[in-house]
Enzyme design. Structure first.
Site, short mmCIF file in Angstrom:
data_model
loop_
_atom_site.label_atom_id
_atom_site.label_comp_id
_atom_site.label_asym_id
_atom_site.label_seq_id
_atom_site.Cartn_x
_atom_site.Cartn_y
_atom_site.Cartn_z
N HIS A 3 0.84 -1.20 0.00
CA HIS A 3 0.00 0.00 0.00
C HIS A 3 0.87 1.24 0.00
O HIS A 3 1.92 1.25 0.63
CB HIS A 3 -0.92 0.02 1.23
CG HIS A 3 -2.09 0.93 1.07
ND1 HIS A 3 -2.03 2.27 1.37
CD2 HIS A 3 -3.36 0.69 0.62
CE1 HIS A 3 -3.21 2.81 1.11
NE2 HIS A 3 -4.03 1.89 0.66
N ASP A 57 -7.99 -5.06 -0.38
CA ASP A 57 -8.47 -5.67 -1.63
C ASP A 57 -8.21 -7.16 -1.70
O ASP A 57 -8.86 -7.88 -2.46
CB ASP A 57 -7.81 -4.98 -2.83
CG ASP A 57 -8.27 -3.55 -2.95
OD1 ASP A 57 -9.48 -3.33 -2.82
OD2 ASP A 57 -7.44 -2.66 -3.15
N1 CMC Z 1 4.23 -7.58 -5.09
C1 CMC Z 1 5.58 -7.66 -5.23
N2 CMC Z 1 6.42 -6.64 -4.99
C2 CMC Z 1 5.89 -5.47 -4.63
C3 CMC Z 1 4.50 -5.30 -4.47
C4 CMC Z 1 3.67 -6.42 -4.72
N3 CMC Z 1 2.33 -6.32 -4.58
N4 CMC Z 1 4.24 -4.04 -4.09
C5 CMC Z 1 5.44 -3.42 -4.02
N5 CMC Z 1 6.42 -4.29 -4.34
C6 CMC Z 1 7.85 -4.02 -4.31
C7 CMC Z 1 8.31 -3.19 -5.50
O1 CMC Z 1 8.69 -4.01 -6.58
C8 CMC Z 1 9.47 -2.44 -4.91
O2 CMC Z 1 10.56 -3.32 -4.83
P1 CMC Z 1 12.08 -2.75 -5.03
O3 CMC Z 1 12.29 -1.80 -3.89
O4 CMC Z 1 12.92 -3.96 -4.98
O5 CMC Z 1 12.08 -2.06 -6.37
C9 CMC Z 1 9.02 -2.14 -3.48
O6 CMC Z 1 8.10 -3.21 -3.15
C10 CMC Z 1 8.31 -0.81 -3.31
O7 CMC Z 1 7.30 -0.71 -4.30
P2 CMC Z 1 6.62 0.65 -4.75
O8 CMC Z 1 5.92 0.43 -6.05
O9 CMC Z 1 7.63 1.75 -4.69
O10 CMC Z 1 5.57 0.88 -3.59
P3 CMC Z 1 4.38 1.89 -3.63
O11 CMC Z 1 4.11 2.26 -2.23
O12 CMC Z 1 4.61 2.98 -4.59
O13 CMC Z 1 3.20 0.97 -4.23
C11 CMC Z 1 1.20 -0.22 -4.49
C12 CMC Z 1 2.05 0.67 -3.57
C13 CMC Z 1 -0.14 -0.47 -3.81
C14 CMC Z 1 0.93 0.47 -5.84
C15 CMC Z 1 1.96 -1.55 -4.73
O14 CMC Z 1 2.26 -2.16 -3.50
C16 CMC Z 1 1.20 -2.53 -5.63
O15 CMC Z 1 1.31 -2.41 -6.85
N6 CMC Z 1 0.41 -3.47 -5.02
C17 CMC Z 1 -0.39 -4.39 -5.79
C18 CMC Z 1 -1.68 -3.74 -6.24
C19 CMC Z 1 -2.66 -3.55 -5.10
O16 CMC Z 1 -2.94 -4.45 -4.33
N7 CMC Z 1 -3.24 -2.33 -5.04
C20 CMC Z 1 -4.25 -1.99 -4.04
C21 CMC Z 1 -3.75 -0.99 -3.07
S1 CMC Z 1 -4.96 -0.62 -1.81
C22 CMC Z 1 -6.07 0.38 -2.62
C23 CMC Z 1 -6.81 1.29 -1.70
O17 CMC Z 1 -6.36 1.69 -0.64
O18 CMC Z 1 -7.91 1.65 -2.09
#
Ligand code: CMC
Length: 452
Positions: free
Chosen positions: A328, A386
């Site tokens: 998240h 989710d």
């Molecule tokens: N699976 C595998 N690796 C992940 C995931 C995941 N779901 N999420 C983040 N990472 C890794 C990412 O590859 C990165 O690794 P590294 O540092 O080695 O490059 C690290 O964790 C940080 O990732 P980020 O993209 O910078 O993190 P963020 O805070 O920008 O992203 C997110 C948050 C929700 C977009 C992401 O975790 C994601 O894509 N999750 C899957 C989709 C999901 O479940 N979305 C629903 C969110 S809740 C919606 C709501 O609140 O309404």
């Protein structure tokens, strides 16, 4: 150029939006820019970090640059507070866990709108007001015929919710608090009716009128699943689960769709148009579409023995695959909504006899393995709301195309509350961000014959 914080003492002050907040005169931010020293007031919220008021900066002929608003508070609000590090979500100060356990959706909607839980009398009046507006104008039914049967229900919702403004001219004066109230009530009351109609239309069944003796969640499920030729008996466990899903999605601070509603509202646009804009923003897979993606991923994994393969793919930097329903942007500890949703998910699967389903086995095992894996621990990737809501909605018999519609239905309570708060604040301004321009400098027009 240097930005510094210095210390002084707390005092009440009025922000540039005319809102009285605590200003920490002890802390002053100073920016040294172009050989000039510019001071900024520092505000203290009741919770959360101090905030530097940079509104005076444009008078100095410069702007801040913050794509995605990662470091920008776009408004002052008293509605919802999130502490992502500690996994806290409060609505008007009340923890989401307590609201899910002890309250119901309409009470939470009232709380978001008015700031306090309703007394018994206030609650009766509010529910009555909602019930008085559950039906939609009969003419609106004909709008649905203009859509293809296979249209995505979110496409239908963007259209028909925006169209409500064509029917309720009597309540569109946004500066009149009575009009704002009636519009908020109309939106909260009509969303379940419109959402269920968008589903019924897609499967070719007759629309079901709302039944005001039913609760909000019961009414929605009845409009979704009853047919004229048969009576529908709803299991209270499933009704309660639906209500919890509504509560969990009711508001979440200044996310993309809420900010969209506020920005649209800042122009003076009517609330139906603003909520329609919010629905459009919610539709994107990075916002409202994740529970659908999480469910699809579990189906794709299919069996427990395939989990390691998918975990490996999620960890591979050369593979774009991510574990949907994990991680998240704000919650870096755990998502408090996920805990409630996990419990609700168990209850629903038990009640529907799907507890032993392969889908749920895969979900439980995936969660277990991911929570023990160094990759996920180090990056603070916990299951988010989710992860469980997709399975729960599916067990309730809701098709995946309706997941985001249900999110929009529930979030309407938060959207109208945030919109109403903004309109009610003295001196609110039209939202008009600036830009860092990197295009051409001025050049002369070239007639077509002379162009290369
Ligand atoms: N699976 C595998 N690796 C992940 C995931 C995941 N779901 N999420 C983040 N990472 C890794 C990412 O590859 C990165 O690794 P590294 O540092 O080695 O490059 C690290 O964790 C940080 O990732 P980020 O993209 O910078 O993190 P963020 O805070 O920008 O992203 C997110 C948050 C929700 C977009 C992401 O975790 C994601 O894509 N999750 C899957 C989709 C999901 O479940 N979305 C629903 C969110 S809740 C919606 C709501 O609140 O309404």
């Amino acid at each position: 150029m240097a930005l510094t914080l210095q210390a002084n003492s707390l005092k009440m002050t009025r922000s540039n939006f005319g809102v009285t907040i605590m200003s920490d005169a002890a802390k002053k931010a100073s920016l040294n820019f172009n050989d000039k020293n510019i001071d900024f007031p520092v505000y203290q919220g009741t919770l959360g970090p101090d905030v530097i008021d940079v509104t005076s900066l444009q008078k100095q002929g410069t702007f801040t640059f913050d794509p995605g608003f990662m470091s920008t508070a776009s408004c002052e609000s008293k509605i919802t507070y999130i502490d992502g590090e500690k996994g806290i979500l409060l609505h008007r100060g009340y923890p989401i866990e307590q609201l899910c356990e002890q309250s119901n959706f309409l009470e939470v909607a009232y709380l978001l709108l008015y700031g306090e839980l309703p007394s018994k009398t206030e609650s009766v009046r509010f529910v009555d007001d909602i019930n008085n507006h559950t039906m939609v104008h009969e003419q609106l039914r004909s709008f649905f015929n203009g859509f293809r049967r296979d249209a995505h229900p979110m496409a239908v919702m963007v259209g028909v919710v925006g169209a409500l403004s064509a029917f309720y001219h009597d309540s569109l004066d946004i500066n009149n608090p009575e009009h704002r109230y009636i519009s908020a009530i109309r939106l909260i009351a009509k969303m379940p009716t419109l959402a269920a109609m968008s589903y019924k239309y897609s499967i070719g069944q007759p629309f079901v009128y709302p039944q005001n003796h039913l609760s909000y969640a019961e009414n929605f499920l009845n409009m979704m699943f009853s047919v004229p030729c048969e009576k529908l008996a709803l299991d209270p466990v499933l009704v309660r689960a639906m209500d919890r899903i509504f509560i969990i999605h009711a508001d979440h601070e200044q996310n993309a769709s809420t900010s969209t509603v506020r920005i649209a509202g800042s122009t003076g646009a009517n609330p139906f148009a603003c909520i329609s804009a919010g629905i459009a923003a919610l539709w994107g897979p990075a916002h409202g579409g994740a529970n659908e993606a999480a469910l699809n991923m579990l189906k794709e994994i299919g069996t427990v023995d395939r989990i390691p393969e998918f975990i490996q793919r999620a960890k591979d930097p050369n593979d774009s695959f991510r574990l949907m329903g994990f991680g998240h942007r704000v919650y870096k500890n755990f998502d408090p909504r996920a805990k409630v949703m996990q419990k609700t998910c168990h209850e629903v699967l038990e009640a529907t006899g799907q507890g032993d389903s392969m889908l749920f086995k895969v979900a439980k095992e995936l969660e277990k393995i991911a929570l023990q894996d160094e990759y996920f621990i180090q990056r603070k990737l916990y299951p988010n709301v989710d992860f469980y809501s997709g399975i729960t909605l599916s067990a309730l018999g809701i098709p995946t195309s309706m997941f985001t519609v249900i999110f929009a239905l529930a979030r309407t309570a938060g959207w109208v509350s945030q919109w109403s708060e903004m309109i009610g604040q003295p001196g609110h301004k039209i939202a008009r961000p600036r830009q860092l321009y990197t295009g051409y400098t001025q050049r002369d027009f070239v007639p077509v014959d002379l162009r290369k």
